[in-house]
Enzyme design. Sequence first.
Site, PDB file in Angstrom:
ATOM      1  N   HIS A  27       0.860  -1.194   0.000  1.00  0.00           N
ATOM      2  CA  HIS A  27       0.000   0.000   0.000  1.00  0.00           C
ATOM      3  C   HIS A  27       0.885   1.228   0.000  1.00  0.00           C
ATOM      4  O   HIS A  27       1.985   1.224   0.551  1.00  0.00           O
ATOM      5  CB  HIS A  27      -0.969   0.003   1.192  1.00  0.00           C
ATOM      6  CG  HIS A  27      -0.330   0.127   2.544  1.00  0.00           C
ATOM      7  ND1 HIS A  27       0.058   1.333   3.083  1.00  0.00           N
ATOM      8  CD2 HIS A  27      -0.012  -0.806   3.485  1.00  0.00           C
ATOM      9  CE1 HIS A  27       0.570   1.148   4.286  1.00  0.00           C
ATOM     10  NE2 HIS A  27       0.558  -0.155   4.560  1.00  0.00           N
TER      11      HIS A  27
ATOM     12  N   ASP B 235      -0.364   4.462   0.819  1.00  0.00           N
ATOM     13  CA  ASP B 235      -0.764   5.503   1.776  1.00  0.00           C
ATOM     14  C   ASP B 235       0.024   5.328   3.074  1.00  0.00           C
ATOM     15  O   ASP B 235       0.614   4.271   3.326  1.00  0.00           O
ATOM     16  CB  ASP B 235      -2.274   5.433   2.053  1.00  0.00           C
ATOM     17  CG  ASP B 235      -2.703   4.115   2.674  1.00  0.00           C
ATOM     18  OD1 ASP B 235      -2.241   3.054   2.206  1.00  0.00           O
ATOM     19  OD2 ASP B 235      -3.490   4.132   3.641  1.00  0.00           O
TER      20      ASP B 235
ATOM     21  N   ASP C  81       6.684   1.390   6.614  1.00  0.00           N
ATOM     22  CA  ASP C  81       5.251   1.053   6.478  1.00  0.00           C
ATOM     23  C   ASP C  81       4.608   1.966   5.454  1.00  0.00           C
ATOM     24  O   ASP C  81       4.075   2.987   5.813  1.00  0.00           O
ATOM     25  CB  ASP C  81       4.576   1.162   7.839  1.00  0.00           C
ATOM     26  CG  ASP C  81       3.104   0.782   7.794  1.00  0.00           C
ATOM     27  OD1 ASP C  81       2.674   0.186   6.795  1.00  0.00           O
ATOM     28  OD2 ASP C  81       2.386   1.090   8.748  1.00  0.00           O
TER      29      ASP C  81
ATOM     30  N   GLU D 142      -4.886   1.677   2.842  1.00  0.00           N
ATOM     31  CA  GLU D 142      -4.775   0.565   3.800  1.00  0.00           C
ATOM     32  C   GLU D 142      -4.949   1.058   5.226  1.00  0.00           C
ATOM     33  O   GLU D 142      -5.550   0.382   6.055  1.00  0.00           O
ATOM     34  CB  GLU D 142      -3.425  -0.128   3.642  1.00  0.00           C
ATOM     35  CG  GLU D 142      -3.326  -1.458   4.394  1.00  0.00           C
ATOM     36  CD  GLU D 142      -2.879  -1.335   5.848  1.00  0.00           C
ATOM     37  OE1 GLU D 142      -3.065  -2.309   6.606  1.00  0.00           O
ATOM     38  OE2 GLU D 142      -2.379  -0.268   6.257  1.00  0.00           O
ATOM     39  N   GLU D 143      -4.428   2.238   5.504  1.00  0.00           N
ATOM     40  CA  GLU D 143      -4.338   2.675   6.908  1.00  0.00           C
ATOM     41  C   GLU D 143      -5.696   2.974   7.533  1.00  0.00           C
ATOM     42  O   GLU D 143      -5.795   3.032   8.753  1.00  0.00           O
ATOM     43  CB  GLU D 143      -3.408   3.901   7.023  1.00  0.00           C
ATOM     44  CG  GLU D 143      -1.954   3.629   6.643  1.00  0.00           C
ATOM     45  CD  GLU D 143      -1.214   2.720   7.631  1.00  0.00           C
ATOM     46  OE1 GLU D 143      -1.820   2.351   8.647  1.00  0.00           O
ATOM     47  OE2 GLU D 143      -0.054   2.384   7.357  1.00  0.00           O
TER      48      GLU D 143
END
Length: 431
Positions: A73, A75, A105, A140-141
């Site tokens: 991801h 984002d 991340d 995703e977050e």
Amino acid sequence: MSAPEPVELLQRLIAFNTVNPPGNERAAQEFLAGVLGAAGFRCELLGRTPERPNLVARLDGERDGPVLCLLSHVDTVLADPAEWTHDPWSGELDGGFVWGRGALDMKGQTAAEVAAACALAQSGWRPAHGALLVVVVADEETGGGEGAVWLTETHPAKVRCDFLVNEGGGGILEYGDRRLSCLGCGEKGIFRFALNTTGVAAHASMPRVGENALVKLAPLLERLAGRQPSYSLTEHPRAFLEAIGALDGGDVAAAVERIRAVEPGLVGILEPMFGVSLAPTRAFGSDKINVIPSRARLVVDCRVPPGLGEAEALAAIHEIVGEDGYELEWTEQVVGNGSPFDSPLALFIRGWVAEHDPQASVVPVILPGFTDSRTFRAAFPECAAYGFMPHRHSTRADTDHLIHGADERIDVRDLEYAATFFTDLARGMLV
Ligand SMILES: [Zn+2]
């Protein structure tokens, strides 16, 4: 034209501010589509909203066969520049690290996956069977409503895969004199609930008049503070405990004490794998400071191992807070899932680590939190999905606290090591 280097790719990716919300991933996704397209991938940008597309890049093989998906991801969570040594969107290279929000991340993994995929495609390599997919999702977050969830529901044929590698593993835990390479084999489920109490409203200037619903939460909160539910050991955590030699006779509590004796800092991060966890996070009483509340509400975040569900969550609640004095209301239920530790993909990863980091042993872990792997496993039950980006130079003691924290950065050597892994993975799985 030479293939893009992972370090340079990561620096470019960090410079796109994709803090979610609002995400605004389009510019980063167009950049990646350009890079992968130039290398020979067929790229599509697919999104529910124009400014938040997902990237699906595909390299087809000569003949039918398994589809390997490298998922990430693009984002990130927010960052407060005041807390950082380097600007969070600088992508600065300093001291052997690339610095910036998303370095770990998970733009670092995106960069390693894309660099590997481009190097393969530009060298003329094609899958002998099957296809290589590079999927970079948005959102995703905050749960994937614009990202993995939307993509697997709206375009399942475009992202269906047999093998998937994503975030959530590959870090090294030091345990005594051993190096444990964590293979993320599953994600716990979410069974959030509220405990509601009722009373009788009255004027707060006369506390003995009426019946205070908020105060009725106190004993419930105290029981939740006291302890966690009994362990309920599932397949992967059992294999983990056996692999580190801590499970003697099947007593999980004794195993946890053995871990504590060797590496006390690991108990907090490993223990959630071994059963249902309960964490009270929010409480509500009266809207008015001068009104004794007739209703109060305690919200609890509950995580349940893959394979277990509402019945086990309910048993855990009854065990800790009892059955009386409240009304239970489920607010969210998502069942966890996992993939086997001995699938062809897991076996490839274990073999690769044995060759490249012989001091390390691969152990299965269950993530206490959430990743998009859960969404892909739910959409494609035949898909074996793992969290894995191998690290060799830094350990999880070096990196875990930087994820979602200040001064997030990745060791350049690990970034390049991971790119080597993704290259070998595609060559090894798509023969
Ligand atoms: Zn992530």
